[in-house]
Design an enzyme around this catalytic site. Sequence first.
Site, short mmCIF file in Angstrom:
data_model
loop_
_atom_site.label_atom_id
_atom_site.label_comp_id
_atom_site.label_asym_id
_atom_site.label_seq_id
_atom_site.Cartn_x
_atom_site.Cartn_y
_atom_site.Cartn_z
N HIS A 1 28.44 33.46 33.79
CA HIS A 1 27.67 34.28 34.65
C HIS A 1 26.49 34.33 34.18
CE1 HIS A 1 31.67 35.83 35.76
NE2 HIS A 1 32.08 35.89 34.51
N HIS B 1 43.07 46.30 49.49
CA HIS B 1 43.54 46.56 50.79
C HIS B 1 43.61 47.95 50.70
CE1 HIS B 1 45.10 43.18 53.12
NE2 HIS B 1 43.90 42.89 52.24
#
Lengths: 183, 339
Positions: free
Chosen positions: B58, B220
């Site tokens: 990263h 979701h």
Amino acid sequence: MNQTFLLHLVSRFEQLEARLNQLDAATGDGDHGGTILKGMRAAAATPDAPVVAFRKAAGGASGSLFSLLIGALEQAENDSSTLGDALATAARKISQLGQARAGDKTMLDALLPAAAAANADPANPAAAAAEAARRGAEATKPMQAKRGRAKYVEGGGVGHLDAGAFSVAEILTQFSKEHGEQP
Amino acid sequence: MKKLINSKERMPDDMIDGFVAAYPGIVARGQNPRVVCRAHPKDRDAKVTLLIGNGCGHEPIAMGFVGSGLLDANVVGDVFAAPSPDLILEGIREVTGKAGAVLLISRHEGDVINGNAAAMMAEDENLSVQPLLMYDDISSAPKGSEDERRGAAGTIFVYKILGAAAETGMRLDDLVTLGEDVRSRTRTLAAAVAPGISPLTGAPMFSLPDDEIYIGMGVHGEPGVGRRKVGPVRDLVAFMLSELLEDRPIAPNTPTVVLVNGSGGTTQMELLTVFNEVAQGLEKLNIPRVSPMIGSFSTTQEMAGFSISLLTPTPQMLDLWQAPQSTPNFPAIHKGTRA
């Protein structure tokens, strides 16, 4: 810990690496097979202290969580009648560390039923644990992930086996074979 | 897949070798080769040390932020894998003195599990270590469940402000309180344009049709966050900004720091275009912006995409955000304000 058993796990996870990575790719970053294999190789090379060796070499969440399973098997390797309790203790610690419960689509969904099955079948605890873990892993397929990286994936990984649960089942299956208990 | 590496196994170590060779006046390897620390540490009995463990892949975060005015150490795990508790503990031991240490933990499963375990092990050794969880990604858990969110690029605000505060001699408990306050004032939302390639598997890390953008991490049950068609960046940024401000409203005339972070495969040209849209959006709301940061700092290989982070700093936080630092990769923060 019995080095032969650890070496057998290494060869089994060498075969499974690609498949586990693929399973993990559906719900995570696709390196679960490689992570477990790294840990197993280190454990097999250090049979006197397999838990720490596994944890250090595997790294990540899996390193810490699966090292607890290795610890339980080390504890029960000479007396499989203690397997159920050892697995239950490992499951409790994993649940605390990972803040996860049954039904969250994690390795616990294989480990918890394995612990219960081992205690319910004193004649063949290792085989019972392995069989229950396999069923448990299969049952993760329709689950929606509540913990682990799969939680952040579209659909929560519904329709995919949890790679961690699958690995638990494989490890317990190998343990059962080692104890001459054919499932 | 083409990656410029020697071998999978050597990736982290080859990278760290290059890093310490490049910046010998600023960083050095610790006794453990996976611990990167300051080349010239301050008196650890007087200054609280600030460290973090994380998987690599990263960069420049977090290794690139080690240096005066920022981190004291970074414990580097394997690619995308949190370092083991044992390794983090070694890092803690190396840099912690009587003043104690803050162990920063970006809220991801492995980092939390292994970081908390390491902090516990350190306590057993009578080291004064306080873990500080960082989380800011509004797409990863709904409003009201902030403490279940993931750490994203907005964690950079915590790194920098605590780094500067520790340099001034702030005590351990006060640093943790300040860090929690920065966290509570930070929100981030990310958009993915194309996946990065995992150097471990050689495969893309997710799939996304050519004409779609993915907002947030796809949890979701949160209306409005998910896939959408590529369109003018103006519309995309306006949507993201409204999500951010709905999650944490900012009153007019509240100075706000904007961080636009690229995830590795998005150009500075695009990031500045995104910033321009954020700036215009804030201007419409009479929200003045101060001291922005724009560039690719927290990346996931060649993943294309960006995130927008907003911080409404207190005057003290703003001073610390602007304070000079000397690290290999943290940019200079300019004071310029424009209402």
